[in-house]
Design an enzyme around this catalytic site. Structure first.
Site, PDB file in Angstrom:
ATOM      1  N   ASP A 144      -2.498  -7.166  11.816  1.00 46.21           N
ATOM      2  CA  ASP A 144      -1.791  -6.039  11.859  1.00 46.21           C
ATOM      3  C   ASP A 144      -2.645  -5.091  10.923  1.00 46.21           C
ATOM      4  OD1 ASP A 144      -1.143  -7.799   9.470  1.00 46.21           O
ATOM      5  OD2 ASP A 144       0.314  -6.683   8.638  1.00 46.21           O
TER       6      ASP A 144
ATOM      7  N   GLU B 212       0.158  -9.746   7.056  1.00 50.35           N
ATOM      8  CA  GLU B 212      -0.734  -9.493   6.060  1.00 50.35           C
ATOM      9  C   GLU B 212      -0.230  -8.206   5.093  1.00 50.35           C
ATOM     10  OE1 GLU B 212      -3.444  -8.646   2.645  1.00 50.35           O
ATOM     11  OE2 GLU B 212      -2.893  -7.410   4.426  1.00 50.35           O
TER      12      GLU B 212
HETATM   13  C1  LIG Z   1       1.930  -8.317  -2.666  1.00 47.32           C
HETATM   14  S1  LIG Z   1       1.645  -8.443  -1.160  1.00 47.32           S
HETATM   15  C2  LIG Z   1       0.743  -6.906  -0.513  1.00 47.32           C
HETATM   16  C3  LIG Z   1      -0.478  -7.226   0.113  1.00 47.32           C
HETATM   17  C4  LIG Z   1      -1.028  -5.905   0.184  1.00 47.32           C
HETATM   18  N1  LIG Z   1      -2.291  -6.317   1.113  1.00 47.32           N
HETATM   19  C5  LIG Z   1      -3.148  -5.516   1.575  1.00 47.32           C
HETATM   20  O1  LIG Z   1      -3.166  -3.994   1.124  1.00 47.32           O
HETATM   21  C6  LIG Z   1      -1.423  -5.213  -1.228  1.00 47.32           C
HETATM   22  O2  LIG Z   1      -0.547  -4.416  -1.358  1.00 47.32           O
HETATM   23  O3  LIG Z   1      -2.402  -5.623  -1.791  1.00 47.32           O
HETATM   24 ZN   LIG Z   2      -6.648  -6.639   5.001  1.00 47.04          ZN
HETATM   25 ZN   LIG Z   3      -4.937  -3.475   4.118  1.00 49.73          ZN
END
Ligand SMILES: CSCC[C@H](NC=O)C(=O)O
Ligand SMILES: [Zn+2]
Ligand SMILES: [Zn+2]
Length: 436
Positions: A78, A143
């Site tokens: 994604d 993710e």
């Molecule tokens: C707390 S889960 C969120 C996951 C997200 N990952 C990528 O950007 C992030 O905001 O870091």
């Molecule tokens: Zn990523």
């Molecule tokens: Zn990301």
């Protein structure tokens, strides 16, 4: 060779053009695409739907000694949403400009990495290389929305346990310098909403304890704290993974006037939301201290404030979620050497400033490194115009010019970070799979 590179780049373009944008990613189209890639290099393909509509694709390249712990190369399918009208090229178009930059959502985060794993394996297969350890390549959903229905479910499954994984590679961040960045831990994410209530009244009236005044006091206090952390980063005293970040991501109060210019109603409620990230420490004392600050200064009952705090899977202390970066962990030295042998440079492991699926693997007790082989490139994750250099940019330099002589010189000013990254993985996969 040029033909090869063209085919490699066009496969990357095909993957980037599949619409896997949150919140409605077309996971089935991506799975179908990955299946075709897997078949073309004779990898075993499996699609697992822990949650209906969210397939997790798992490929296997069986090693000659499957009793040894295997290597897992993880990437998420994604990508985050975009504002198409703010981009110079369409975000699902994968167009390449004259400097060799490819434009698309996912060029850095992280469709590049997923395809680079496969291209590296394709090269190794073509060269006749036979891995000793098995290699698994996972293409996972969700993710970007926390990973609970993706790697969260995967690591808990019997299927995962039966793979006998020894080490995981997952996403990192681009490096603005020559030297790649690598990550062995992550900051702890908190989401916070604070709410103020107060006396409503006529817009012209000055009085104490209005909702907006109460909220503003909190925001001011949080911004002072933010500035103190940011100053350490700006002064170069700490890297981005070692300071606390506090960013206001929403703000809500009152009702905009329908005719746009008479705004004379002071609201009775005001709310704000914050993204907070906290470095892991050997104990949780700093988390307790920050929550105390929240109760006493940012959302004090004395100012009629309330708050809601979401802590993401945070029942372990930060220390336990760090992958060792000393001699106790052979995978770190192997990674370093493999990158160096392929002509790359790699820095010391850092704390990832945001979150990735690596945290689930680390929580399951596995060593995991966050590594995206993208150097000399600004980090454009979640930004407009996310790009990656895929082909070497050619510049024609006019050297001499008069009526009789004109000489043109071709100079290559940038090399393809994408193709270079594939060579890094060739070297890493060789080093990891042959290690005993
Ligand atoms: C707390 S889960 C969120 C996951 C997200 N990952 C990528 O950007 C992030 O905001 O870091
Ligand atoms: Zn990523
Ligand atoms: Zn990301």
């Amino acid at each position: 060779m040029a033909l090869d590179s063209n085919a490699i780049i066009s496969r990357f373009q095909d993957y980037l053009r599949i619409n896997t944008v949150q919140p409605n990613p077309d996971y089935y189209a991506a799975a179908e695409f990955i299946k075709i890639q897997a078949q073309s290099i004779s990898l075993k393909y499996k699609s697992i739907e822990f949650v209906l509509g969210k397939p997790l694709v798992l490929l296997e390249w069986t090693g000659s000694d499957p009793s040894l712990p295997a290597i897992l190369l993880n990437s998420h399918v994604d990508v985050v949403a975009f504002e198409a009208d703010k981009w110079d090229h369409p975000p699902l178009g994968a167009e390449i400009d004259e400097e060799g930059k490819i434009y698309a959502r996912g060029t850095q985060d992280m469709k590049s990495v997923g395809m680079q794993y496969l291209e590296a394996i394709r090269k190794l297969v073509a060269s006749g290389y036979q891995p000793r350890r098995s290699v698994y390549v996972s293409f996972v959903p969700d993710e970007e929305i926390g990973g609970a229905d993706g790697v969260g479910k995967f690591v808990e499954s019997g299927n995962f346990k039966s793979l006998n994984i020894g080490v995981v590679l997952d996403e990192g961040l681009p490096s603005p310098t020559e030297s790649y960045r690598v990550f062995n831990g992550e900051r702890i994410p908190w989401s916070l909403q604070i709410k103020a209530v107060g006396q409503p009244g006529h817009g012209s009236k000055l009085y104490d304890d209005s909702a907006s005044e109460n909220l503003t006091k909190s925001i001011e206090s949080m911004m002072r704290f933010r500035a103190s952390q940011f100053d350490m980063l700006k002064a170069g005293l700490k890297p981005d993974g070692e300071v606390v970040s506090v960013n206001m991501v929403f703000l809500k109060a009152g009702t905009p006037s329908p005719d746009g210019f008479v705004m004379n109603l002071q609201p009775s409620e005001a709310e704000a939301g914050f993204d907070i990230r906290i470095p892991p420490r050997p104990t949780d004392d700093h988390l307790v201290a920050l929550e105390k600050r929240l109760e006493e200064e940012w959302a004090p009952v004395s100012r009629n404030m309330t708050y809601k705090l979401w802590r993401f899977d945070q029942n372990l202390s930060g220390k336990q979620l760090l992958t060792a970066k000393d001699d106790s962990n052979p995978w770190w030295g192997l990674l370093q050497n493999a990158v160096n042998e392929a002509g790359g440079k790699i820095g010391e492991p850092e704390i990832f400033p945001a979150s990735t699926d690596s945290r689930y693997f680390r929580k399951a007790g596995l060593p995991a490194f966050g590594f995206s082989p993208i150097s000399n490139t600004p980090s454009l994750l979640h930004d407009h115009n996310e790009v990656l250099i895929v082909s070497s940019a050619k510049y024609y330099i006019l050297q001499e010019s008069n009526v009789l002589t004109v000489s043109l010189f071709v100079q290559y000013l940038s090399q393809s970070e994408y193709l270079k990254g594939i060579d890094m993985y060739v070297s890493i996969i060789k080093a990891y799979t042959s290690y005993i």
